[in-house]
Design an enzyme around this catalytic site. Structure first.
Site, mmCIF file in Angstrom:
data_model
loop_
_atom_site.group_PDB
_atom_site.id
_atom_site.type_symbol
_atom_site.label_atom_id
_atom_site.label_comp_id
_atom_site.label_asym_id
_atom_site.label_seq_id
_atom_site.Cartn_x
_atom_site.Cartn_y
_atom_site.Cartn_z
ATOM 1 C CG HIS A 43 -2.059 1.192 1.281
ATOM 2 N ND1 HIS A 43 -3.110 0.930 1.889
ATOM 3 C CD2 HIS A 43 -2.046 2.362 0.650
ATOM 4 C CE1 HIS A 43 -3.893 2.216 1.785
ATOM 5 N NE2 HIS A 43 -3.115 2.957 1.139
ATOM 6 C CD GLU A 73 -4.108 -2.988 0.693
ATOM 7 O OE1 GLU A 73 -4.771 -4.086 1.087
ATOM 8 O OE2 GLU A 73 -3.455 -2.143 1.592
ATOM 9 C CG HIS A 200 -7.104 -2.175 9.136
ATOM 10 N ND1 HIS A 200 -6.635 -1.839 10.558
ATOM 11 C CD2 HIS A 200 -6.308 -1.391 8.641
ATOM 12 C CE1 HIS A 200 -6.032 -0.852 10.763
ATOM 13 N NE2 HIS A 200 -5.775 -0.393 9.477
#
Length: 251
Positions: A43, A73, A200
């Protein structure tokens, strides 16, 4: 079976804290894949505080060599700047198997909410079209309880359930309501034609309970907990333990 994509951002954070190239993010990626991980996640953020554009290209090459998926991401609305060409530009160059769109702004320490699809759906649609034309599967970061019909209307392939609230509730010893919300959202998403990913704050402590309650999760992206656990037990051992949880959930 649910597949494991290892997020390597925290390896990049440690490297960046001293400069140079140690610890080597490619070496960590190879260790995870050698241990059986199914894919890799990065990410990159515009401020390059962890993963950088060069890391994206290095992992894209490794994923192609190993024939595994790279999940990239990022916020597709974040403006390009020096050192960060923009999320879609990175996808054009790296051609990840999956592009996961996340509505984080520059000031966030970490992603902490999904899209408001009623508000953002029209803006997301042309980006989804462009990413799919590049050959990317498109996933959208989503809160439990989100409008899955509006998410499906963007043309995306999947949602990624934001599991931070579940992890917090699990640590407090009362995750029933969060699990019910995630399970209901997953079922509604699947009925609308969307696949379901999750990520997450998932960890060895909570992953099994999550998968037991939430149906047909296709992929989990795990980085922060996995890398923290690996500091004590090693990457190979830690990845193997996550794979054992996934195997048990699929049995």
């Amino acid at each position: 079976m649910t597949v494991l994509s290892v997020n390597l951002n925290k390896v990049a954070v440690l490297r960046n804290s001293r400069g140079g190239d140690q610890p080597d993010i490619l070496r960590a990626a190879r260790a995870c894949l050698d241990a059986g991980a199914h894919g890799l996640t990065l990410h990159p953020r515009p401020d390059a505080r962890h993963a950088r554009s060069a890391d994206v290209m290095a992992l894209a090459a490794l994923a192609g060599e190993r024939r595994v998926e790279l999940n990239l991401e990022g916020n597709p609305f974040a403006a390009p700047r020096p050192g960060y060409p923009g999320f879609l530009a990175l996808c054009r160059e790296a051609r990840p198997a999956q592009a996961t769109l996340v509505p984080d702004d520059d000031g966030q320490v970490t992603s902490d909410h999904g899209f408001d699809f009623a508000r953002d759906g029209l803006r997301l649609r042309p980006l989804v079209v462009e990413l799919k034309a590049l050959g990317c599967r498109v996933s959208l970061f989503a809160d439990a309880g989100c409008d899955v019909d509006a998410a499906a209307a963007t043309g995306a392939d999947r949602i990624e359930l934001y599991t931070g609230p579940f992890a917090e509730a699990h640590a407090a010893g009362d995750a029933a309501a969060q699990l019910a919300g995630c399970a209901d959202t997953a079922r509604r998403a699947q009925a609308a034609g969307l696949g379901v990913n999750a990520g997450h704050d998932l960890s060895q402590d909570n992953l099994g309970d999550f998968l037991a309650a939430v149906p047909a999760v296709q992929e989990v992206s795990i980085g922060h907990a996995l890398i923290g656990e690996a500091l004590h037990d090693g990457l190979a051992t830690t990845v193997a333990r996550y794979l054992a949880i996934l195997d048990a959930a699929g049995a």
